[in-house]
Enzyme design. Sequence first.
Site, PDB file in Angstrom:
ATOM      1  N   HIS A  57      42.087  32.909  41.534  1.00  0.00           N
ATOM      2  CA  HIS A  57      41.058  33.948  41.627  1.00  0.00           C
ATOM      3  C   HIS A  57      40.216  33.737  42.882  1.00  0.00           C
ATOM      4  O   HIS A  57      39.955  34.666  43.643  1.00  0.00           O
ATOM      5  CB  HIS A  57      40.199  33.864  40.362  1.00  0.00           C
ATOM      6  CG  HIS A  57      39.345  35.061  40.116  1.00  0.00           C
ATOM      7  ND1 HIS A  57      38.041  35.120  40.503  1.00  0.00           N
ATOM      8  CD2 HIS A  57      39.610  36.261  39.526  1.00  0.00           C
ATOM      9  CE1 HIS A  57      37.526  36.291  40.155  1.00  0.00           C
ATOM     10  NE2 HIS A  57      38.463  36.999  39.560  1.00  0.00           N
ATOM     11  N   GLU A  98      37.359  42.149  25.850  1.00  0.00           N
ATOM     12  CA  GLU A  98      38.647  41.549  26.218  1.00  0.00           C
ATOM     13  C   GLU A  98      38.557  40.036  26.010  1.00  0.00           C
ATOM     14  O   GLU A  98      37.682  39.380  26.586  1.00  0.00           O
ATOM     15  CB  GLU A  98      39.018  41.841  27.672  1.00  0.00           C
ATOM     16  CG  GLU A  98      40.432  41.344  27.944  1.00  0.00           C
ATOM     17  CD  GLU A  98      40.846  41.405  29.411  1.00  0.00           C
ATOM     18  OE1 GLU A  98      41.711  42.215  29.731  1.00  0.00           O
ATOM     19  OE2 GLU A  98      40.295  40.626  30.215  1.00  0.00           O
ATOM     20  N   ASP A 113      37.631  45.698  30.444  1.00  0.00           N
ATOM     21  CA  ASP A 113      37.172  44.296  30.432  1.00  0.00           C
ATOM     22  C   ASP A 113      35.722  44.161  30.890  1.00  0.00           C
ATOM     23  O   ASP A 113      35.360  43.193  31.554  1.00  0.00           O
ATOM     24  CB  ASP A 113      38.107  43.426  31.286  1.00  0.00           C
ATOM     25  CG  ASP A 113      38.100  43.849  32.741  1.00  0.00           C
ATOM     26  OD1 ASP A 113      37.678  44.986  33.021  1.00  0.00           O
ATOM     27  OD2 ASP A 113      38.503  43.039  33.610  1.00  0.00           O
ATOM     28  N   GLU A 166      54.102  38.063  37.984  1.00  0.00           N
ATOM     29  CA  GLU A 166      54.878  37.734  39.193  1.00  0.00           C
ATOM     30  C   GLU A 166      54.291  36.536  39.949  1.00  0.00           C
ATOM     31  O   GLU A 166      55.002  35.635  40.408  1.00  0.00           O
ATOM     32  CB  GLU A 166      54.814  38.947  40.137  1.00  0.00           C
ATOM     33  CG  GLU A 166      56.124  39.647  40.445  1.00  0.00           C
ATOM     34  CD  GLU A 166      57.032  38.775  41.276  1.00  0.00           C
ATOM     35  OE1 GLU A 166      57.969  38.222  40.657  1.00  0.00           O
ATOM     36  OE2 GLU A 166      56.828  38.625  42.503  1.00  0.00           O
ATOM     37  N   ALA A 176      44.312  29.611  37.108  1.00  0.00           N
ATOM     38  CA  ALA A 176      43.771  30.973  37.273  1.00  0.00           C
ATOM     39  C   ALA A 176      42.449  30.961  38.031  1.00  0.00           C
ATOM     40  O   ALA A 176      42.197  31.853  38.848  1.00  0.00           O
ATOM     41  CB  ALA A 176      43.581  31.623  35.903  1.00  0.00           C
TER      42      ALA A 176
HETATM   43  P1  0O2 Z   1      37.462  39.442  36.856  1.00  0.00           P
HETATM   44  O1  0O2 Z   1      36.761  39.007  38.094  1.00  0.00           O
HETATM   45  O2  0O2 Z   1      37.895  38.289  35.992  1.00  0.00           O
HETATM   46  O3  0O2 Z   1      36.693  40.471  36.084  1.00  0.00           O
HETATM   47  P2  0O2 Z   1      43.883  47.429  32.704  1.00  0.00           P
HETATM   48  O4  0O2 Z   1      42.644  48.073  33.275  1.00  0.00           O
HETATM   49  O5  0O2 Z   1      43.543  46.691  31.463  1.00  0.00           O
HETATM   50  O6  0O2 Z   1      45.003  48.378  32.545  1.00  0.00           O
HETATM   51  P3  0O2 Z   1      43.817  45.024  34.181  1.00  0.00           P
HETATM   52  O7  0O2 Z   1      42.332  45.050  34.225  1.00  0.00           O
HETATM   53  O8  0O2 Z   1      44.489  44.502  35.412  1.00  0.00           O
HETATM   54  O9  0O2 Z   1      44.400  46.429  33.808  1.00  0.00           O
HETATM   55  O10 0O2 Z   1      44.233  44.177  32.903  1.00  0.00           O
HETATM   56  P4  0O2 Z   1      44.609  42.682  32.714  1.00  0.00           P
HETATM   57  O11 0O2 Z   1      45.964  42.402  33.234  1.00  0.00           O
HETATM   58  O12 0O2 Z   1      44.361  42.421  31.256  1.00  0.00           O
HETATM   59  O13 0O2 Z   1      43.594  41.872  33.634  1.00  0.00           O
HETATM   60  C1  0O2 Z   1      42.238  41.807  33.298  1.00  0.00           C
HETATM   61  C2  0O2 Z   1      41.648  40.468  33.735  1.00  0.00           C
HETATM   62  O14 0O2 Z   1      42.603  39.422  33.535  1.00  0.00           O
HETATM   63  C3  0O2 Z   1      41.292  40.351  35.193  1.00  0.00           C
HETATM   64  O15 0O2 Z   1      40.044  40.936  35.436  1.00  0.00           O
HETATM   65  C4  0O2 Z   1      41.263  38.824  35.370  1.00  0.00           C
HETATM   66  O16 0O2 Z   1      40.132  38.246  34.761  1.00  0.00           O
HETATM   67  C5  0O2 Z   1      42.476  38.423  34.560  1.00  0.00           C
HETATM   68  N1  0O2 Z   1      43.685  38.460  35.394  1.00  0.00           N
HETATM   69  C6  0O2 Z   1      44.690  39.344  35.310  1.00  0.00           C
HETATM   70  N2  0O2 Z   1      45.634  39.058  36.222  1.00  0.00           N
HETATM   71  C7  0O2 Z   1      45.217  37.953  36.892  1.00  0.00           C
HETATM   72  C8  0O2 Z   1      45.784  37.162  37.954  1.00  0.00           C
HETATM   73  O17 0O2 Z   1      46.854  37.432  38.466  1.00  0.00           O
HETATM   74  N3  0O2 Z   1      45.058  36.084  38.374  1.00  0.00           N
HETATM   75  C9  0O2 Z   1      43.865  35.758  37.810  1.00  0.00           C
HETATM   76  N4  0O2 Z   1      43.232  34.671  38.300  1.00  0.00           N
HETATM   77  N5  0O2 Z   1      43.293  36.496  36.829  1.00  0.00           N
HETATM   78  C10 0O2 Z   1      43.971  37.572  36.378  1.00  0.00           C
HETATM   79  P5  0O2 Z   1      39.608  41.306  36.930  1.00  0.00           P
HETATM   80  O18 0O2 Z   1      38.767  42.522  36.833  1.00  0.00           O
HETATM   81  O19 0O2 Z   1      40.823  41.423  37.804  1.00  0.00           O
HETATM   82  O20 0O2 Z   1      38.816  40.083  37.421  1.00  0.00           O
END
Ligand code: 0O2
Length: 268
Positions: free
Chosen positions: A176, A160, A93, A134, A172
């Site tokens: 965050h 992404e 991402d 969750e 969200a």
């Molecule tokens: P930021 O600050 O937005 O960059 P992976 O490496 O793909 O296997 P990942 O990165 O956890 O695992 O994949 P996923 O689930 O697609 O999550 C990527 C991004 O989705 C996160 O980037 C967040 O932007 C968003 N996201 C995922 N889960 C949550 C959550 O529980 N709460 C919120 N608010 N956002 C979520 P980053 O790098 O965590 O954050």
Amino acid sequence: MSGHQDPVQLSPELEELNRVRHQFEGMMLEYKFGIDEIMTKLNILREEFSHRNDYSPIEHVSSRLKSPESILAKAVRKGLEPTIEQIAAEVHDIAGVRVTCSFISDAYRVFEMIAAQDDITVLQVRDYIAAPKENGYQSLHMLVEVPVFLSERVHPVKVEVQIRTIAMDFWASLEHKIYYKYDGDVPESLLAELRDAAATASRLDVTMERLHDDVKALGTNTDRYIDPRRAGTIELPDSLLRTFWPQADAADPVPALVELPPPGSSEV
Ligand code: 0O2
């Protein structure tokens, strides 16, 4: 005295550092181009929809390039080698685009429109709308690859795309902020409240979608109803009437027509 300066001689370590920095900047530039490509596609869809239908499933589009600090933190969390190749292969991402929609069905519609484009390859889909996380997080994530045409080569860039409703996005962004404020260690009481809030947001989405469907079912004959802001008489389907006329029950049928107050009136 000549105006020329001797070229600076860098130590081998600094030379190496400079090379890595240059390579990293090049990689980030390619991700930025990937974002530009996806943003163009989404803006074209949005403008075309607005022109054709007076309605677009896309409410808002934003993008962000992950900061070097965040990229490194994720690389460490995933136990990656600190090389540009490993980071590019495993951190998915770095380039992120977020689309907000009014309704859940619009989120899937946008997803399908992006996936159907010939130059897009969908690498991965995570449907956190069908299966929320969750903590209550809901969003539709698609990891896509888009070709970027550079001067001497075509480079496929991973982006992404997160697609969600306005209610999901509201939740969200607050979650965050809370997560970072507590450095990931959020108290259980707050987590429970966030789960409740996610359930409320989800109910709101379902209700709004139903109301939207009801209004669509009125058909395209605009003579049948009048803009409520201009007051007058408005004809509504039964489910909508009951929303605005909660005192109605089966014994007291809802009137087919509702008199709205004149504009500027404080009467409700
Ligand atoms: P930021 O600050 O937005 O960059 P992976 O490496 O793909 O296997 P990942 O990165 O956890 O695992 O994949 P996923 O689930 O697609 O999550 C990527 C991004 O989705 C996160 O980037 C967040 O932007 C968003 N996201 C995922 N889960 C949550 C959550 O529980 N709460 C919120 N608010 N956002 C979520 P980053 O790098 O965590 O954050």
